[in-house]
Write a protein that holds these residues in place. Structure first.
Motif, PDB file in Angstrom:
ATOM      1  N   GLY A   1      16.523   3.782   3.055  1.00 47.05           N
ATOM      2  CA  GLY A   1      17.007   3.179   4.291  1.00 47.05           C
ATOM      3  C   GLY A   1      15.958   2.472   5.117  1.00 47.05           C
ATOM      4  N   ASN A   2      14.721   2.391   4.629  1.00 46.25           N
ATOM      5  CA  ASN A   2      13.669   1.689   5.365  1.00 46.25           C
ATOM      6  C   ASN A   2      13.693   0.202   5.058  1.00 46.25           C
ATOM      7  N   ASP A   3      13.330  -0.618   6.031  1.00 47.29           N
ATOM      8  CA  ASP A   3      13.192  -2.052   5.791  1.00 47.29           C
ATOM      9  C   ASP A   3      12.102  -2.275   4.755  1.00 47.29           C
ATOM     10  N   SER A   4      12.247  -3.335   3.957  1.00 51.93           N
ATOM     11  CA  SER A   4      11.304  -3.576   2.858  1.00 51.93           C
ATOM     12  C   SER A   4       9.871  -3.760   3.346  1.00 51.93           C
ATOM     13  N   ASP A   5       9.699  -4.271   4.572  1.00 54.80           N
ATOM     14  CA  ASP A   5       8.343  -4.474   5.096  1.00 54.80           C
ATOM     15  C   ASP A   5       7.840  -3.255   5.868  1.00 54.80           C
ATOM     16  N   LYS A   6       8.607  -2.140   5.817  1.00 54.83           N
ATOM     17  CA  LYS A   6       8.191  -0.917   6.511  1.00 54.83           C
ATOM     18  C   LYS A   6       8.205   0.283   5.575  1.00 54.83           C
ATOM     19  N   THR A   7       7.951   0.042   4.294  1.00 51.43           N
ATOM     20  CA  THR A   7       7.897   1.147   3.326  1.00 51.43           C
ATOM     21  C   THR A   7       6.449   1.640   3.195  1.00 51.43           C
ATOM     22  N   TYR A   8       6.307   2.930   3.089  1.00 50.03           N
ATOM     23  CA  TYR A   8       4.989   3.541   2.921  1.00 50.03           C
ATOM     24  C   TYR A   8       5.183   4.930   2.326  1.00 50.03           C
ATOM     25  N   SER A   9       4.083   5.505   1.873  1.00 50.14           N
ATOM     26  CA  SER A   9       4.110   6.867   1.344  1.00 50.14           C
ATOM     27  C   SER A   9       2.748   7.504   1.597  1.00 50.14           C
ATOM     28  N   SER A  10       2.669   8.806   1.362  1.00 50.13           N
ATOM     29  CA  SER A  10       1.398   9.493   1.575  1.00 50.13           C
ATOM     30  C   SER A  10       1.249  10.638   0.581  1.00 50.13           C
ATOM     31  N   ILE A  11       0.000  10.991   0.332  1.00 45.81           N
ATOM     32  CA  ILE A  11      -0.355  12.132  -0.519  1.00 45.81           C
ATOM     33  C   ILE A  11      -1.198  13.073   0.335  1.00 45.81           C
ATOM     34  N   PHE A  12      -0.839  14.354   0.317  1.00 47.36           N
ATOM     35  CA  PHE A  12      -1.561  15.368   1.081  1.00 47.36           C
ATOM     36  C   PHE A  12      -1.932  16.510   0.147  1.00 47.36           C
ATOM     37  N   THR A  13      -3.171  16.960   0.215  1.00 48.15           N
ATOM     38  CA  THR A  13      -3.595  18.097  -0.600  1.00 48.15           C
ATOM     39  C   THR A  13      -4.349  19.102   0.263  1.00 48.15           C
ATOM     40  N   ASP A  14      -4.167  20.369  -0.074  1.00 51.43           N
ATOM     41  CA  ASP A  14      -4.807  21.472   0.630  1.00 51.43           C
ATOM     42  C   ASP A  14      -5.212  22.489  -0.436  1.00 51.43           C
ATOM     43  N   PHE A  15      -6.520  22.694  -0.611  1.00 52.56           N
ATOM     44  CA  PHE A  15      -7.030  23.640  -1.599  1.00 52.56           C
ATOM     45  C   PHE A  15      -7.894  24.670  -0.877  1.00 52.56           C
ATOM     46  N   ARG A  16      -7.619  25.968  -1.122  1.00 54.01           N
ATOM     47  CA  ARG A  16      -8.382  27.056  -0.512  1.00 54.01           C
ATOM     48  C   ARG A  16      -8.832  28.033  -1.594  1.00 54.01           C
ATOM     49  N   HIS A  17     -10.052  28.515  -1.454  1.00 49.82           N
ATOM     50  CA  HIS A  17     -10.607  29.464  -2.428  1.00 49.82           C
ATOM     51  C   HIS A  17     -11.244  30.621  -1.671  1.00 49.82           C
ATOM     52  N   PHE A  18     -11.065  31.838  -2.193  1.00 53.65           N
ATOM     53  CA  PHE A  18     -11.571  33.052  -1.549  1.00 53.65           C
ATOM     54  C   PHE A  18     -12.402  33.836  -2.560  1.00 53.65           C
ATOM     55  N   TYR A  19     -13.574  34.282  -2.118  1.00 56.01           N
ATOM     56  CA  TYR A  19     -14.487  34.989  -3.004  1.00 56.01           C
ATOM     57  C   TYR A  19     -15.109  36.167  -2.262  1.00 56.01           C
TER      58      TYR A  19
ATOM     59  N   ALA B   1      -0.553   1.618   4.434  1.00 50.98           N
ATOM     60  CA  ALA B   1      -0.707   1.980   5.840  1.00 50.98           C
ATOM     61  C   ALA B   1      -0.366   0.831   6.780  1.00 50.98           C
ATOM     62  N   GLU B   2      -0.549  -0.419   6.312  1.00 51.68           N
ATOM     63  CA  GLU B   2      -0.255  -1.560   7.177  1.00 51.68           C
ATOM     64  C   GLU B   2       1.235  -1.648   7.518  1.00 51.68           C
ATOM     65  N   ASN B   3       2.093  -0.992   6.715  1.00 51.64           N
ATOM     66  CA  ASN B   3       3.535  -0.978   6.982  1.00 51.64           C
ATOM     67  C   ASN B   3       3.980   0.254   7.756  1.00 51.64           C
ATOM     68  N   ALA B   4       3.120   1.233   7.866  1.00 52.06           N
ATOM     69  CA  ALA B   4       3.496   2.528   8.442  1.00 52.06           C
ATOM     70  C   ALA B   4       3.469   2.485   9.968  1.00 52.06           C
ATOM     71  N   PRO B   5       4.371   3.235  10.610  1.00 55.76           N
ATOM     72  CA  PRO B   5       4.324   3.344  12.079  1.00 55.76           C
ATOM     73  C   PRO B   5       3.139   4.216  12.494  1.00 55.76           C
ATOM     74  N   SER B   6       2.769   4.140  13.748  1.00 57.42           N
ATOM     75  CA  SER B   6       1.620   4.909  14.231  1.00 57.42           C
ATOM     76  C   SER B   6       1.824   6.414  14.045  1.00 57.42           C
ATOM     77  N   SER B   7       3.067   6.877  14.074  1.00 59.37           N
ATOM     78  CA  SER B   7       3.336   8.306  13.909  1.00 59.37           C
ATOM     79  C   SER B   7       3.012   8.806  12.505  1.00 59.37           C
ATOM     80  N   ALA B   8       2.870   7.910  11.526  1.00 57.18           N
ATOM     81  CA  ALA B   8       2.568   8.310  10.149  1.00 57.18           C
ATOM     82  C   ALA B   8       1.073   8.420   9.887  1.00 57.18           C
ATOM     83  N   PHE B   9       0.247   7.974  10.818  1.00 55.86           N
ATOM     84  CA  PHE B   9      -1.198   7.994  10.605  1.00 55.86           C
ATOM     85  C   PHE B   9      -1.738   9.419  10.641  1.00 55.86           C
ATOM     86  N   SER B  10      -2.899   9.603  10.032  1.00 56.03           N
ATOM     87  CA  SER B  10      -3.537  10.920   9.949  1.00 56.03           C
ATOM     88  C   SER B  10      -4.302  11.209  11.228  1.00 56.03           C
TER      89      SER B  10
END
Length: 194
Positions: free
Chosen positions: A30-48, A70-79
């Motif tokens: 449902g997004n406009d073609s000039d407003k499509t974006y995606s993101s990848i998030f990773t979280d790695f934790r190690h305990f010793y 990112a150039e298509n993403a709204p400000s709310s999508a920024f990190s």
């Protein structure tokens, strides 16, 4: 995707957890073609546990987010460095560093007191904190900063833990941090940041 080998949820002594998320805002959703974006998030934790001693633990956390198109993403999508989603990058206020991408590494040394003869002290732990990260890529103003050209965001700190539910290993925490911008921030809460 999540891969979890920790032996405990709140305060593990060993193991790791790796969380990987992909978020898509495509045209077919449902997004406009000039407003499509995606993101990848990773979280790695190690305990010793040092020498198998659960009273001396090294905990590490790596968090990273990459905003695609990112150039298509709204400000709310920024990190937002300082807090990305539910994960806190200690030492930085939310909003000081906002860009399309971020990475952060934190290390804690946790030392739980034991056999001191004092019940209150035996439920306590001290924590040494160190971390470093970067906020880079597209900026809200429209310009872009390469990873190499952005400031290194460092933090050091100390913390105190008091165990309120021994079986669950649930602690009340206080962390005092100092960052490379010269700011001091205090955190209060339940559970752990790593």
């Amino acid at each position: 995707m999540q891969w979890d080998t920790r032996e405990h949820f709140y305060y593990p002594h060993s193991g790791f957890i790796w969380d990987l998320k992909y978020e898509n805002h495509a045209e077919w959703l449902g997004n406009d073609s000039d407003k499509t974006y995606s993101s990848i998030f990773t979280d790695f934790r190690h305990f010793y546990s040092i020498n198998g001693n659960s009273n001396r633990i090294i905990a590490t956390k790596f968090v990273g987010r990459y905003l695609i198109d990112a150039e298509n993403a709204p400000s709310s999508a920024f990190s937002t460095y300082g807090r990305q989603g539910k994960e806190v990058q200690r030492g930085y206020a939310i909003g000081d560093y906002i860009s399309s991408n971020m990475v952060n590494v934190e290390v804690e040394y946790r030392h739980k007191f034991s056999a001191t003869g004092n019940d209150y002290l035996d439920k306590s732990a001290m924590v040494l904190i160190g971390g470093v990260g970067k906020s880079f890529g597209e900026q809200l103003e429209g310009n872009s900063l390469d990873f190499r050209d952005t400031d290194l965001l460092g933090v050091i700190g100390v913390g105190f833990r008091y165990n309120i539910l021994p079986y669950e290993r649930l602690n009340i925490k206080v962390d005092l941090t100092y960052n490379s911008d010269g700011d001091t921030i205090i955190y209060f809460g339940f559970g752990e940041s790593i």
